[in-house]
Write a protein that holds these residues in place. Sequence first.
Motif, short mmCIF file in Angstrom:
data_model
loop_
_atom_site.label_atom_id
_atom_site.label_comp_id
_atom_site.label_asym_id
_atom_site.label_seq_id
_atom_site.Cartn_x
_atom_site.Cartn_y
_atom_site.Cartn_z
N GLY A 86 -3.17 1.89 -9.50
CA GLY A 86 -4.46 2.49 -9.23
C GLY A 86 -5.57 1.46 -9.15
O GLY A 86 -5.40 0.29 -9.50
N SER A 87 -6.70 1.93 -8.71
CA SER A 87 -7.87 1.06 -8.62
C SER A 87 -8.41 0.78 -10.02
O SER A 87 -7.94 1.34 -11.01
CB SER A 87 -8.97 1.74 -7.79
OG SER A 87 -9.49 2.85 -8.52
N GLN B 194 -10.02 11.47 -9.25
CA GLN B 194 -10.00 10.08 -8.80
C GLN B 194 -8.73 9.78 -7.99
O GLN B 194 -8.78 9.07 -6.98
CB GLN B 194 -10.10 9.12 -9.99
CG GLN B 194 -10.25 7.67 -9.61
CD GLN B 194 -11.55 7.35 -8.89
OE1 GLN B 194 -12.59 7.94 -9.16
NE2 GLN B 194 -11.50 6.41 -7.97
N ASN C 185 0.83 -1.21 0.00
CA ASN C 185 0.00 0.00 0.00
C ASN C 185 0.86 1.26 0.00
O ASN C 185 0.53 2.23 -0.68
CB ASN C 185 -0.94 0.01 1.20
CG ASN C 185 -2.10 -0.94 1.02
OD1 ASN C 185 -2.45 -1.31 -0.09
ND2 ASN C 185 -2.70 -1.35 2.12
N LEU D 37 -9.69 4.06 -11.52
CA LEU D 37 -8.63 4.94 -11.99
C LEU D 37 -8.01 4.39 -13.28
O LEU D 37 -7.75 5.14 -14.22
CB LEU D 37 -7.55 5.10 -10.92
CG LEU D 37 -6.41 6.05 -11.25
CD1 LEU D 37 -6.93 7.47 -11.44
CD2 LEU D 37 -5.36 6.02 -10.18
N TYR E 283 -9.14 11.02 -4.52
CA TYR E 283 -9.95 10.11 -3.72
C TYR E 283 -9.14 8.90 -3.27
O TYR E 283 -9.20 8.48 -2.11
CB TYR E 283 -11.19 9.65 -4.49
CG TYR E 283 -11.95 8.59 -3.74
CD1 TYR E 283 -12.67 8.92 -2.61
CD2 TYR E 283 -11.90 7.27 -4.14
CE1 TYR E 283 -13.34 7.96 -1.89
CE2 TYR E 283 -12.56 6.29 -3.41
CZ TYR E 283 -13.29 6.64 -2.29
OH TYR E 283 -13.93 5.68 -1.57
N GLU E 284 -8.36 8.33 -4.17
CA GLU E 284 -7.62 7.10 -3.83
C GLU E 284 -6.50 7.36 -2.84
O GLU E 284 -6.17 6.49 -2.06
CB GLU E 284 -7.10 6.44 -5.11
CG GLU E 284 -8.24 5.90 -5.93
CD GLU E 284 -7.83 5.03 -7.09
OE1 GLU E 284 -6.69 4.56 -7.11
OE2 GLU E 284 -8.68 4.82 -7.96
#
Length: 161
Positions: free
Chosen positions: A79-80, A110, A37, A83, A113-114
């Motif tokens: 990224g997610s 985005q 992370n 994203l 937010y992440e």
Amino acid sequence: MNILSWLIPSIVSIIGFIVSYFTLKISFKHEIAKKKNEIAIEKLQNAAQFLFTEHLKTISLEEKNKKYVELFNDLILYGSEKLSKIAIDYQLSKYPKNEVVLYKALLCSQLKYEISGHYISAIDFMKITIRDFDKHFYKEKLKEELNRIIKVNHYNRKLHC
């Protein structure tokens, strides 16, 4: 009695070893996840900083293209799913000037937010990068186009403005 004097400490030692093993295993998994992370957040922070400040830098076109390749690799790798979808759609867009600005704003929103868990409107990012944004005649057109892109591509509703 003689058997119990060595059997009980042996059983306690074995149980202690088993408990220590599983505790260490769980702790190690958490540490690896934490490290992953941290790496992802660092990469996303670098991407956000580049997107947010690249228009201020005077670097060669070749260097800028190289940075964009690195940027999109990081966005897709770290990224997610949301994203990554925005980054891929940005790459596939036909690059009209206003779409580039809109996709950059969506990416920044985005990314914000992440990294932090808070949304900020893509319009707010455009206000920062486009001088006198509120005075421009095409402000409403950009908002409409941004909402259209969000709706057509099924992006997060929180990105609407």
